[in-house]
Design a protein around this motif. Structure first.
Motif, mmCIF file in Angstrom:
data_model
loop_
_atom_site.group_PDB
_atom_site.id
_atom_site.type_symbol
_atom_site.label_atom_id
_atom_site.label_comp_id
_atom_site.label_asym_id
_atom_site.label_seq_id
_atom_site.Cartn_x
_atom_site.Cartn_y
_atom_site.Cartn_z
ATOM 1 N N ASP A 57 0.831 -1.214 0.000
ATOM 2 C CA ASP A 57 0.000 0.000 0.000
ATOM 3 C C ASP A 57 0.863 1.261 0.000
ATOM 4 O O ASP A 57 0.549 2.237 -0.684
ATOM 5 N N ASP A 60 2.207 1.850 -3.459
ATOM 6 C CA ASP A 60 1.154 2.409 -4.320
ATOM 7 C C ASP A 60 0.902 3.873 -3.987
ATOM 8 O O ASP A 60 0.743 4.710 -4.896
ATOM 9 N N ASP A 61 0.848 4.191 -2.695
ATOM 10 C CA ASP A 61 0.650 5.590 -2.288
ATOM 11 C C ASP A 61 1.784 6.477 -2.773
ATOM 12 O O ASP A 61 1.559 7.605 -3.206
ATOM 13 N N LYS A 63 3.713 5.984 -5.425
ATOM 14 C CA LYS A 63 3.569 6.168 -6.874
ATOM 15 C C LYS A 63 2.481 7.196 -7.181
ATOM 16 O O LYS A 63 2.662 8.066 -8.039
ATOM 17 N N ASN A 64 1.357 7.093 -6.482
ATOM 18 C CA ASN A 64 0.274 8.064 -6.688
ATOM 19 C C ASN A 64 0.702 9.466 -6.294
ATOM 20 O O ASN A 64 0.392 10.440 -6.972
ATOM 21 N N HIS A 65 1.421 9.560 -5.197
ATOM 22 C CA HIS A 65 1.889 10.869 -4.721
ATOM 23 C C HIS A 65 2.852 11.496 -5.721
ATOM 24 O O HIS A 65 2.768 12.682 -6.015
ATOM 25 N N SER A 67 3.030 10.984 -8.936
ATOM 26 C CA SER A 67 2.374 11.393 -10.178
ATOM 27 C C SER A 67 1.452 12.584 -9.966
ATOM 28 O O SER A 67 1.295 13.414 -10.854
ATOM 29 N N THR A 68 0.841 12.711 -8.787
ATOM 30 C CA THR A 68 -0.095 13.809 -8.561
ATOM 31 C C THR A 68 0.576 15.067 -8.053
ATOM 32 O O THR A 68 0.068 16.165 -8.259
#
Length: 155
Positions: A57, A60-61, A63-65, A67-68
């Protein structure tokens, strides 16, 4: 001959389990210990699975962080700066090589100048020695004609 045969009757005894209070206590202790070990093992496996899930998790967080939050732009800028730094490093290397070449050329010229100066000094020394000899000859000539007095200079 005495043929006395004696027959002994034996009844086979079937194996039996004698359950006593002591054996029951030991058996129950083993069962409790095995169940506790199994519980601890299950707890460990579940904790490892939870940790692995949390790590997944977090990845994944992250990677999301990235990209955003615009970290990709920062990474691109860092790469651009790295290429510029490499270019400047190469230019510095070229300038250092030019400096070394010029330094060697100047040292060579200074060496030549030193040789010329040394040669001129030796030549002047030889000419001064010849002049001193000529002056002494003139002094000797003038002393013979006592009409002229040479003064000694002392600096």
């Amino acid at each position: 001959m005495n043929n006395n045969i004696k027959i002994i009757a034996a009844t086979p005894q079937s194996p039996s389990i004698a359950i006593s209070l002591e054996s029951t206590g030991i058996f129950l202790g083993i069962l409790v210990s095995v169940s506790l070990l199994a519980g601890v093992g299950i707890k460990l496996v579940s904790n490892f699975n939870k940790i692995a899930s949390d790590i997944r998790d977090l990845k994944d967080d992250l990677k999301n962080h990235c990209s955003t939050e615009g970290h990709e732009k920062v990474i691109q800028q860092v790469k651009l700066l790295q290429t510029e730094f490499n270019a400047h490093d190469k230019m510095l290397g070229v300038h250092l090589m030019n400096f070394e070449n010029r330094k060697e050329a100047v040292q060579f010229l200074f060496g030549q100048m030193d040789q010329k100066i040394d040669h001129k000094c030796e030549r002047w020394d030889n000419e001064l020695k010849e002049l001193k000899i000529d002056v002494k000859e003139v002094q000797g000539f003038l002393r013979k004609h006592e009409s002229f007095v040479i003064r000694n200079r002392q600096d």
